[in-house]
Design a protein around this motif. Sequence first.
Motif, short mmCIF file in Angstrom:
data_model
loop_
_atom_site.label_atom_id
_atom_site.label_comp_id
_atom_site.label_asym_id
_atom_site.label_seq_id
_atom_site.Cartn_x
_atom_site.Cartn_y
_atom_site.Cartn_z
N ALA A 9 -4.68 12.75 20.04
CA ALA A 9 -4.16 12.97 18.68
C ALA A 9 -4.90 14.08 17.95
N ASN A 10 -6.19 14.23 18.20
CA ASN A 10 -6.96 15.24 17.48
C ASN A 10 -7.26 16.48 18.31
N SER A 11 -6.48 16.71 19.38
CA SER A 11 -6.67 17.91 20.19
C SER A 11 -5.78 19.02 19.67
N ARG A 12 -6.32 20.23 19.68
CA ARG A 12 -5.52 21.39 19.31
C ARG A 12 -4.85 21.97 20.55
N PRO A 13 -3.82 22.81 20.35
CA PRO A 13 -3.05 23.32 21.51
C PRO A 13 -3.91 23.88 22.64
N HIS A 14 -4.97 24.64 22.30
CA HIS A 14 -5.75 25.28 23.38
C HIS A 14 -6.55 24.28 24.19
N GLN A 70 3.81 21.04 26.35
CA GLN A 70 5.27 20.94 26.36
C GLN A 70 5.70 19.57 25.83
N ARG A 71 4.91 18.54 26.08
CA ARG A 71 5.23 17.23 25.52
C ARG A 71 5.13 17.25 24.00
N VAL A 72 4.13 17.96 23.47
CA VAL A 72 3.99 18.06 22.01
C VAL A 72 5.21 18.79 21.43
N ALA A 73 5.61 19.88 22.10
CA ALA A 73 6.78 20.63 21.62
C ALA A 73 8.03 19.75 21.63
N ILE A 74 8.18 18.92 22.67
CA ILE A 74 9.34 18.02 22.73
C ILE A 74 9.24 16.95 21.65
N ALA A 75 8.02 16.41 21.45
CA ALA A 75 7.82 15.39 20.41
C ALA A 75 8.17 15.95 19.03
N LYS A 76 7.75 17.20 18.78
CA LYS A 76 8.05 17.83 17.49
C LYS A 76 9.55 17.97 17.28
N ALA A 77 10.24 18.37 18.36
CA ALA A 77 11.69 18.52 18.26
C ALA A 77 12.37 17.18 18.03
N LEU A 78 11.83 16.12 18.66
CA LEU A 78 12.45 14.80 18.55
C LEU A 78 12.12 14.12 17.22
N ALA A 79 11.06 14.58 16.55
CA ALA A 79 10.58 13.93 15.33
C ALA A 79 11.69 13.80 14.30
N ILE A 80 12.61 14.77 14.30
CA ILE A 80 13.63 14.75 13.27
C ILE A 80 14.98 14.30 13.82
N ASP A 81 14.93 13.69 15.03
CA ASP A 81 16.12 13.07 15.59
C ASP A 81 17.32 14.03 15.62
N PRO A 82 17.21 15.15 16.36
CA PRO A 82 18.28 16.14 16.35
C PRO A 82 19.52 15.65 17.11
N THR A 83 20.66 16.24 16.78
CA THR A 83 21.90 15.93 17.50
C THR A 83 21.90 16.64 18.85
N VAL A 84 21.42 17.90 18.83
CA VAL A 84 21.42 18.71 20.04
C VAL A 84 20.00 19.23 20.29
N LEU A 85 19.54 19.12 21.53
CA LEU A 85 18.24 19.68 21.90
C LEU A 85 18.48 20.76 22.94
N ARG A 97 -3.75 26.02 14.73
CA ARG A 97 -4.76 25.40 13.87
C ARG A 97 -4.55 23.90 13.72
N LEU A 98 -3.34 23.43 14.06
CA LEU A 98 -3.03 22.02 13.85
C LEU A 98 -3.25 21.22 15.13
N ASP A 99 -3.86 20.05 15.00
CA ASP A 99 -3.98 19.19 16.17
C ASP A 99 -2.64 18.47 16.37
N VAL A 100 -2.55 17.69 17.45
CA VAL A 100 -1.28 17.06 17.81
C VAL A 100 -0.74 16.21 16.67
N ALA A 101 -1.60 15.32 16.14
CA ALA A 101 -1.16 14.43 15.07
C ALA A 101 -0.76 15.24 13.84
N GLY A 102 -1.53 16.28 13.56
CA GLY A 102 -1.25 17.12 12.39
C GLY A 102 0.10 17.81 12.50
N ALA A 103 0.38 18.34 13.68
CA ALA A 103 1.65 19.06 13.88
C ALA A 103 2.84 18.13 13.72
#
Lengths: 288, 275
Positions: free
Chosen positions: B144-149, B157-172, B105-111
């Motif tokens: 920015a306003n596109s939904r996953p489908h 996969q870029r969105v999934a990586i961006a989401k993971a990087l958003a919080i600056d993890p130590t390990v990915l 339900r969330l677009d890229v920017a929303g997620a």
Amino acid sequence: MKGTLLDIDNLRLTVETHDGPRDILRGVTLSVARGETVGLVGESGCGKSTTARAALQLLPKRAHTTGRITVCGTDVTGEDGTDAAQVHDVRAHRAGMIFQDPRSALNPVRRIGDSATERLRLVHGLPAAQARDRIVALFTEVGLRDPDRLLRCYPHQLSGGMLQRVVIAAALSTGPELLLADEATSALDVTTQAEVLAVLRRLRRERELGVLFITHDLLLAAAYCDRVYVMQDGHVVDEQPAASLFDDPQHPYTRHLAEATPRLPERNTPERHSPVPASTQPIKGARR
Amino acid sequence: MTDALVVSGLTKTYRGAGRGPRVVAVDGISFTLAAGGSLGVVGESGSGKTTLAQMIVGLAEPDSGTVVIDGRDRRDLRRGRRARLQRATEAQMVFQDPYGSLDRRLDVAGALADTLRRHGTPKDRIARDVAALMDRVGLASRLANSRPHELSGGQRQRVAIAKALAIDPTVLVLDEAVSALDVSVQAQILTLLDEIRAESGVALVFVSHDLAVVGQVTDQILVMYRGRAVETGDTDQVLRRPEHPYTEMLLSSAPGPRWQPERVAELRAALAAAT
């Protein structure tokens, strides 16, 4: 052409969609000769699976094709008066197809033996006992152990590699001359893939099969096939002997695919960077 | 400097079918990974590589052994929002199918904004950070306003990586993250991962069945067979000069010049005899 099992000439295919007609194939020309393994590679959506399905006329009703497809001497497009019975004959006796997911090719609630002998019993009218004997012999040929026990198993009891061997045995049971393999080993582990393809290669030699080998894996096509077609966006853009696919790609798209494909380093060659700092390595010829 | 990730003696068993014995999925795996380092975990299906990945991020609980990230034991399960968010910044995971990890339900920017907000990014900085993240993973701002489908597999996969990087993890941890992608898209994502690792110093654990891909993005490799690490070392060295018969079999299976699929059955028989 002598010994040509599959001959596709300028095949165009259009599908009706909500947004009007959409071109899926835009002039595909290719051929497979007896005893030859021919690769068809390209990225998702390029039309490689559709090409194979068109060869057996397994297309949705919304699809409209032009061009000529000859399978084992029979024109399956119906241009020169071929009727449905002849197309049926091609599918039943002359050509077989193997798909990526063996689980979707086998009914999950029926025993392996039922599914594997189905074509022999229903299409060829063989008595159950004879069909069973023939499948048992084929199971042994594709490297499945204990075939009698397997016949009583359900698909969920077997691994993906075993199921794909079952599907190959079933496809070969009716003695086809042409085999269409659509990503037939893509879902398997590399080790299992190698074992299954070793079996398929031996059977191809023994039976002089023609194989159209569809894959997204350029390295696999180069290693396994004799000749490779490269498809992009509904066109065949390149045709190459498999050996020169990586060493001497002709078309820019083939070169692009070859460069994007990660490759393993050559075995037993020096490392790209020495794991041990150079200063600590023993000097050759130095006294201990 | 403390290591980013220290795994020691990690073991996990699952209940077997019926009254059968317990199945050992992961059997005493240990390794350390420095900040900015990358480790490839390879093996056939069923070798335990995904279970290992799940234990590192906390999706599966080990029977024994420890996972220490940035000097903190992952078993220290303090309750509460703060501790949970803290654990999330330690390790993030990217899966093979990004569809499952994105809210449709969330677009890229929303997620991305959602993730940033949860981790305490001030409201007035969110829009800027979202744009920066999208830019970092190579997503055009018009998406920015596109939904996953509405996105391609590579874009998702870029969105999934961006989401993971958003919080600056130590390990990915990436579990078969590029396996479903076409080669040209796969090549782009692999390049992106290299850039991210160089820029941010995140430590990568790259789980894959594809040895050539692992050879391209990792420095260290761990070869798993029946839950055990049968060979570890410098990736390039192991791929050029495998020492364990199992690694030898995996490498011989990979299609390439002078490929002999017939040899694999022999190597498997030799391996069965040796173990």
